[in-house]
Scaffold this motif. Structure first.
Motif, PDB file in Angstrom:
ATOM      1  N   TYR A 130     -87.726  98.367 -48.393  1.00 66.42           N
ATOM      2  CA  TYR A 130     -87.223  96.998 -48.566  1.00 66.42           C
ATOM      3  C   TYR A 130     -86.890  96.378 -47.215  1.00 66.42           C
ATOM      4  O   TYR A 130     -87.225  95.227 -46.937  1.00 66.42           O
ATOM      5  CB  TYR A 130     -85.987  97.028 -49.470  1.00 66.42           C
ATOM      6  CG  TYR A 130     -85.176  95.767 -49.437  1.00 66.42           C
ATOM      7  CD1 TYR A 130     -84.006  95.698 -48.686  1.00 66.42           C
ATOM      8  CD2 TYR A 130     -85.584  94.636 -50.142  1.00 66.42           C
ATOM      9  CE1 TYR A 130     -83.271  94.535 -48.648  1.00 66.42           C
ATOM     10  CE2 TYR A 130     -84.838  93.475 -50.102  1.00 66.42           C
ATOM     11  CZ  TYR A 130     -83.686  93.422 -49.364  1.00 66.42           C
ATOM     12  OH  TYR A 130     -82.945  92.274 -49.315  1.00 66.42           O
ATOM     13  N   THR A 160     -80.442  79.413 -42.839  1.00 67.01           N
ATOM     14  CA  THR A 160     -79.187  79.578 -42.101  1.00 67.01           C
ATOM     15  C   THR A 160     -79.509  80.176 -40.745  1.00 67.01           C
ATOM     16  O   THR A 160     -80.539  80.839 -40.576  1.00 67.01           O
ATOM     17  CB  THR A 160     -78.229  80.533 -42.826  1.00 67.01           C
ATOM     18  OG1 THR A 160     -78.891  81.765 -42.999  1.00 67.01           O
ATOM     19  CG2 THR A 160     -77.785  79.976 -44.153  1.00 67.01           C
ATOM     20  N   TRP A 218     -71.269 100.284 -50.718  1.00 62.61           N
ATOM     21  CA  TRP A 218     -71.757  98.899 -50.881  1.00 62.61           C
ATOM     22  C   TRP A 218     -70.608  97.919 -50.705  1.00 62.61           C
ATOM     23  O   TRP A 218     -70.738  96.907 -50.004  1.00 62.61           O
ATOM     24  CB  TRP A 218     -72.373  98.713 -52.270  1.00 62.61           C
ATOM     25  CG  TRP A 218     -73.651  99.442 -52.446  1.00 62.61           C
ATOM     26  CD1 TRP A 218     -73.822 100.742 -52.821  1.00 62.61           C
ATOM     27  CD2 TRP A 218     -74.957  98.915 -52.242  1.00 62.61           C
ATOM     28  NE1 TRP A 218     -75.145 101.057 -52.855  1.00 62.61           N
ATOM     29  CE2 TRP A 218     -75.879  99.951 -52.525  1.00 62.61           C
ATOM     30  CE3 TRP A 218     -75.443  97.666 -51.859  1.00 62.61           C
ATOM     31  CZ2 TRP A 218     -77.245  99.773 -52.434  1.00 62.61           C
ATOM     32  CZ3 TRP A 218     -76.831  97.488 -51.776  1.00 62.61           C
ATOM     33  CH2 TRP A 218     -77.705  98.542 -52.054  1.00 62.61           C
ATOM     34  N   LEU A 222     -70.367  94.977 -47.815  1.00 61.90           N
ATOM     35  CA  LEU A 222     -70.216  93.551 -48.111  1.00 61.90           C
ATOM     36  C   LEU A 222     -68.937  92.989 -47.499  1.00 61.90           C
ATOM     37  O   LEU A 222     -68.930  91.899 -46.926  1.00 61.90           O
ATOM     38  CB  LEU A 222     -70.230  93.334 -49.623  1.00 61.90           C
ATOM     39  CG  LEU A 222     -71.587  93.636 -50.252  1.00 61.90           C
ATOM     40  CD1 LEU A 222     -71.493  93.724 -51.755  1.00 61.90           C
ATOM     41  CD2 LEU A 222     -72.595  92.581 -49.852  1.00 61.90           C
ATOM     42  N   ALA A 263     -84.876  82.770 -47.774  1.00 57.83           N
ATOM     43  CA  ALA A 263     -84.132  83.512 -46.743  1.00 57.83           C
ATOM     44  C   ALA A 263     -84.042  84.975 -47.124  1.00 57.83           C
ATOM     45  O   ALA A 263     -82.995  85.494 -47.446  1.00 57.83           O
ATOM     46  CB  ALA A 263     -82.738  82.930 -46.583  1.00 57.83           C
ATOM     47  N   ALA A 264     -85.157  85.624 -47.066  1.00 58.84           N
ATOM     48  CA  ALA A 264     -85.155  87.043 -47.435  1.00 58.84           C
ATOM     49  C   ALA A 264     -84.905  87.868 -46.190  1.00 58.84           C
ATOM     50  O   ALA A 264     -85.811  88.308 -45.510  1.00 58.84           O
ATOM     51  CB  ALA A 264     -86.509  87.404 -48.047  1.00 58.84           C
ATOM     52  N   PHE A 269     -78.167  89.312 -45.268  1.00 57.94           N
ATOM     53  CA  PHE A 269     -77.629  89.802 -46.526  1.00 57.94           C
ATOM     54  C   PHE A 269     -76.120  89.950 -46.407  1.00 57.94           C
ATOM     55  O   PHE A 269     -75.624  90.547 -45.489  1.00 57.94           O
ATOM     56  CB  PHE A 269     -78.281  91.140 -46.842  1.00 57.94           C
ATOM     57  CG  PHE A 269     -77.656  91.875 -47.990  1.00 57.94           C
ATOM     58  CD1 PHE A 269     -77.455  93.236 -47.920  1.00 57.94           C
ATOM     59  CD2 PHE A 269     -77.293  91.213 -49.145  1.00 57.94           C
ATOM     60  CE1 PHE A 269     -76.903  93.916 -48.979  1.00 57.94           C
ATOM     61  CE2 PHE A 269     -76.732  91.895 -50.204  1.00 57.94           C
ATOM     62  CZ  PHE A 269     -76.540  93.250 -50.123  1.00 57.94           C
ATOM     63  N   GLY A 270     -75.448  89.467 -47.325  1.00 58.71           N
ATOM     64  CA  GLY A 270     -74.006  89.484 -47.207  1.00 58.71           C
ATOM     65  C   GLY A 270     -73.492  88.152 -46.704  1.00 58.71           C
ATOM     66  O   GLY A 270     -72.475  88.087 -46.045  1.00 58.71           O
ATOM     67  N   GLU A 271     -74.232  87.151 -47.001  1.00 58.99           N
ATOM     68  CA  GLU A 271     -73.748  85.827 -46.633  1.00 58.99           C
ATOM     69  C   GLU A 271     -72.452  85.553 -47.355  1.00 58.99           C
ATOM     70  O   GLU A 271     -72.310  85.805 -48.539  1.00 58.99           O
ATOM     71  CB  GLU A 271     -74.790  84.765 -47.028  1.00 58.99           C
ATOM     72  CG  GLU A 271     -76.005  84.763 -46.127  1.00 58.99           C
ATOM     73  CD  GLU A 271     -75.641  84.486 -44.681  1.00 58.99           C
ATOM     74  OE1 GLU A 271     -75.962  85.314 -43.829  1.00 58.99           O
ATOM     75  OE2 GLU A 271     -74.992  83.459 -44.427  1.00 58.99           O
ATOM     76  N   SER A 273     -69.194  83.616 -48.836  1.00 56.42           N
ATOM     77  CA  SER A 273     -68.904  82.395 -49.557  1.00 56.42           C
ATOM     78  C   SER A 273     -68.406  81.314 -48.592  1.00 56.42           C
ATOM     79  O   SER A 273     -67.472  81.529 -47.827  1.00 56.42           O
ATOM     80  CB  SER A 273     -67.845  82.706 -50.609  1.00 56.42           C
ATOM     81  OG  SER A 273     -67.088  81.571 -50.868  1.00 56.42           O
TER      82      SER A 273
END
Lengths: 728, 121
Positions: A130, A160, A218, A222, A263-264, A269-271, A273
């Motif tokens: 991945y 972003t 995980w 995050l 936006a892969a 990852f972990g944008e 809020s």
């Protein structure tokens, strides 16, 4: 691979405790700079990367090795999570479902662990795939980027801003970024670079690919991403001044309006809020000094308490030592007779894992120690009332198990099904239990009627085997050394020369056996050198006959300070005989060992090669004035009784034969030899000559027979023995 | 074609064509490299994409436009398009990250929040 997986599993479990603590701490330190939170996550990273850890008494990690590495091979697989309740819940299930059965080629635990490690490897591979695919797509996109200035580029299809590259990181901004936001966006990304986030985030993600199986990892990742963003925001505001907060928040909102583009990006990852960040930005104040200090202290305490492992002083195994009983901890109430520390034997645990007992009269081989894990079912249950209440000395079965570090089980295979547990506790103390083993219990845990009769606390035995002081000598059992030596008869002289009784052997080598005297541990080794052709002595375990090493293990330097050791080698000669000490005679001048040859019905009738070694230990004092040392071999065919106290060189003696006949030599001078038949009634031996003329009566006693002149015919005048003479 | 929104950089590239057409593809690549610092392969990739969209055409090495700049931009529809992740993030992770795109309402709310916050002295 399984070992690697188990190690990672254990590391992730200990890291899990740290993660929980960090989550709590983060919540408590909300007012503190977010950079502190990132440091806390760095501690988690350290825990996950370092296979080793310092040990400290401040550690509050329950267990450094929840899944022991020996679980794959243990007879009773068990975990040590450090939480008793959890252990108690899981371990019985484990031992029930995962215990290896005899005859399995691989135990169930191994299969389970192997499967788990395969799944782990597959999962990790999937994560990496991945990552590569995502990275590939990103790189394709940024081909169309255009440099703005320095290391900043504009790119169309990104939503972003992000940073790409580890060695030469480049900042990529969405091409539609507004002029007024540009300065803030660039400041934010530059803050990332200054904080080296372009290294930490990928590292964190890498750890995530390895530890993907642990849910807390995980969560940690995050939260890490979240804290990194917050820390960057705070850094920008700190450096640019509080006035810019609103403009900065505006820029953030503008940047977060979604574009159509995809936006892969695992690095994105972990944008976090946006709402939370805006809130945090608006409410940001320079933190008070005491908060920063408090947070720093909290970090350090966390590091000490959760980054270090609980102390694990490994005591060396209790083997290779002798033990006496220090105290009786438990005695099953239904028995009248109890061994006390005074009456209990010495327990010998040899270096190669054998248990033997040694008491006044002999050393007995008990069995081989096999490592086990103690559970309620194979321990507590064996005590009355499951080891609660009853006759216990300040403890209970469950408590002992809790404090237990390692345990072994010794099964004898005598009719009583005696068995022993050897326990080595956390504090190094050693316990031993004795009980009776129920073979049914192997297959059906609930029908297991095994019971423990005694539980002792043991103490290292510094002293030697006790020796009776006057006259008699300690007798040890015969041992068998299965090594072929001196097969060539012409070399037999080499055995006889160093013997103490060389002269007597010369007179009759069939009757007299060589006798050696050993006065130190070095002597034992030297003797072993003489007799060995190869190095490995064997033992007749099944008959309880120990090997040379096992039997001589008890003779250490302290022993030789007070005692001396006599050794008689007896050639096995390809026969199936067994040998034992018949008698030891010591009157201060003469020291005599009589070795009996036995044909034991249980013995394997196949012939044995090599040598038997008969050991006798004696108090130095009792033999120091002895001038004469000898051994005699008596075979089953006949049994010789000699009047030892005789002044003559060849004293009177009689020989009793298997077929109830006898011969009686009265004196060296006389040529008359009495011949006849004998019978034994109770403790009386009655010799009757064939011609019916003479009857000689003896009473059993003093390890032989005592001549009873009153009930015997008149003695021949030159006989040198009289009423009360002892024939041994 | 109506929905195709050109990114700012792509627009710059398109402008090179509109301002210099007809232009040879090699010349275009040279200019792109100077202006945008694009590799030759990138130029050709983007050019092909725009040709496929029907905005430009490449006839044996000569690039011309199929519509004027004016025509193109007037055809853009102002549409608010949801950002998609196209399956690059599994659904539960998306929920985890709260990386939901901001709705216009949320945007407005946030802008209000910022505007109403007292100025820092």
């Amino acid at each position: 691979m399984e070992e690697v997986f188990l190690k990672l599993l254990n590391m992730s479990i200990t890291a899990g405790w740290l993660i929980l603590a960090v989550i709590v701490l983060r919540f408590c330190l909300k007012k503190a700079p977010k950079a502190i939170a990132v440091i806390l996550w760095a501690l988690v990273g350290v825990r996950l990367i370092c296979p080793f850890s310092l040990e400290s008494i401040f550690s509050i990690i329950p267990s450094a090795e929840t899944v022991p590495s020996d679980i794959l091979y243990s007879e009773t697989p068990a975990i040590q999570s450090g939480i008793r309740i959890f252990n108690a819940a899981v371990n019985p299930i484990l031992s029930e479902t995962m215990a290896p059965a005899a005859g399995d080629s691989a135990n169930p635990m191994q299969i389970v662990v192997w499967t788990a490690s395969v799944i782990w490897a597959v999962g990790m591979a999937a994560m990496l795939v991945y990552t590569f695919i995502s990275s590939f797509r990103i790189y394709r996109k940024v081909r169309e980027a255009t440099p703005l200035r320095e290391n900043i580029l504009l790119c169309d299809r990104i939503s972003t801003p992000f940073i790409l590259g580890i060695i030469r990181p480049r900042i990529f901004l969405p091409s539609a970024v507004r002029e007024q936001d540009l300065v803030y966006v660039i400041a934010h990304e530059k803050a990332h670079l200054q904080r080296h986030d372009h290294l930490w985030k990928p590292l964190g993600f890498l750890l995530l690919t390895v530890y993907w199986f642990h849910p807390l990892i995980w969560v940690a990742y995050l939260l890490l991403c979240r804290d990194i963003e917050f820390a960057c925001d705070e850094k920008v505001i700190r450096e640019m001044g509080l006035e810019i907060k609103k403009n900065y928040a505006d820029a953030l909102i503008n940047c977060s309006i979604p574009r159509r583009m995809i936006a892969a990006c695992p690095l994105a990852f972990g944008e976090v809020s946006v709402k939370e960040r805006v809130k945090n930005i608006l409410h940001y104040r320079k933190p008070a000094l005491f908060i920063v200090v408090a947070a720093a202290i909290a970090c350090m305490i966390t590091a000490v308490c959760l980054l270090t492992n609980p102390p694990h002083t490994a005591f060396s195994d209790p083997f290779g030592k002798n033990y006496s009983v220090d105290s009786l901890i438990y005695a099953a109430p239904q028995y009248n007779f109890v061994l006390t520390p005074e009456t209990a034997p010495t327990y010998i645990l040899t270096a190669d894992g054998m248990l033997m007992t040694s008491s006044q009269n002999q050393t007995e081989f008990k069995g081989e120690a096999v490592a086990v894990s103690l559970t309620e079912y194979n321990f507590d249950q064996y005590f009355e009332n499951n080891g609660i209440g009853g006759i216990w000395e300040n403890t209970s079965a469950a408590k002992l198990r809790e404090q237990n570090e390692k345990a072994w089980k010794v099964l004898t295979d005598n009719e009583l099904h005696e068995f022993y547990y050897i326990l080595q506790q956390n504090d190094g103390s050693v316990y031993l239990s004795y009980g009776y083993h129920d073979p049914e219990g192997e297959t059906d845990r609930d029908a297991d009627d095994s019971s423990i009769r005694w539980l002792f606390k043991l103490d290292i035995y510094e002293h030697t085997v006790s020796v009776s002081p006057v006259g008699g000598a300690e007798q040890m059992g015969a041992i068998y050394l299965g090594v072929v030596a001196y097969a060539d008869w012409t070399q037999i002289a080499d055995i006889h020369t160093p013997a103490l009784n060389e002269f007597q052997i010369a007179v009759s080598s069939l009757h007299h056996l060589p006798l050696y005297r050993l006065d130190s541990v070095a002597d034992i080794h030297a003797l072993k050198e003489c007799f060995k052709e190869e190095t490995l002595p064997v033992s007749l375990r099944d008959e309880g006959i120990p090997s040379f090493d096992e039997a001589t293990a008890a003779f250490d330097d302290p022993f030789f300070q007070e005692n001396t050791l006599f050794l008689v080698p007896v050639p096995a000669d390809g026969e199936a005989y067994r040998y034992d000490i018949g008698n030891v005679y010591n009157d201060g001048k003469k020291f005599l060992i009589r070795v009996d040859q036995l044909l034991s019905p249980e013995a394997d009738t196949a012939g044995l090669d090599g040598w038997w070694f008969v050991l006798v230990s004696a108090d130095r004092e009792s033999v120091q004035d002895c001038t004469e040392f000898d051994t005699e071999l008596h075979n089953e065919m006949s049994r010789v009784y000699v009047y030892r106290d005789s002044e003559n060189v060849l004293p009177a003696s009689f020989t009793l034969y298997e077929d109830n006949t006898f011969t009686f030599t009265f004196s060296a001078v006389s040529s008359y030899i009495g011949v006849g038949t004998y019978r034994i009634e109770n403790d009386q031996l009655i010799l009757t000559t064939d011609d019916g003329n003479f009857v000689y009566t003896f009473t059993a006693g003093d390890d032989g027979y005592i001549f009873d002149a009153e009930n015997s015919s008149d003695m021949i005048w030159f006989a040198d023995f009289q009423d009360g003479s002892v024939f041994r | 074609m109506h929905d195709y929104q050109m990114g700012a950089i792509e627009s710059r590239f398109a402008d090179i064509i509109w301002e210099n057409e007809p232009i040879s593809s090699t010349e275009l690549a040279k200019r792109s490299e100077k202006l945008l610092q694009w590799k030759k392969s990138t130029t050709y990739t983007v050019l092909k994409r725009l040709c496929d969209k029907g905005i430009f055409q490449n006839n044996q090495g000569t690039v011309t436009s199929l519509m004027t700049r004016q025509e193109f931009y007037s055809m853009q529809s102002q549409r608010f398009v949801e950002e998609t992740f196209a399956g690059s993030l599994p659904a539960f992770l998306a929920a985890f990250t709260a990386r939901k795109p901001l709705t216009p309402e949320e945007v407005a709310q946030l802008r209000r929040m910022v505007a109403e916050y007292p100025e820092e002295s």
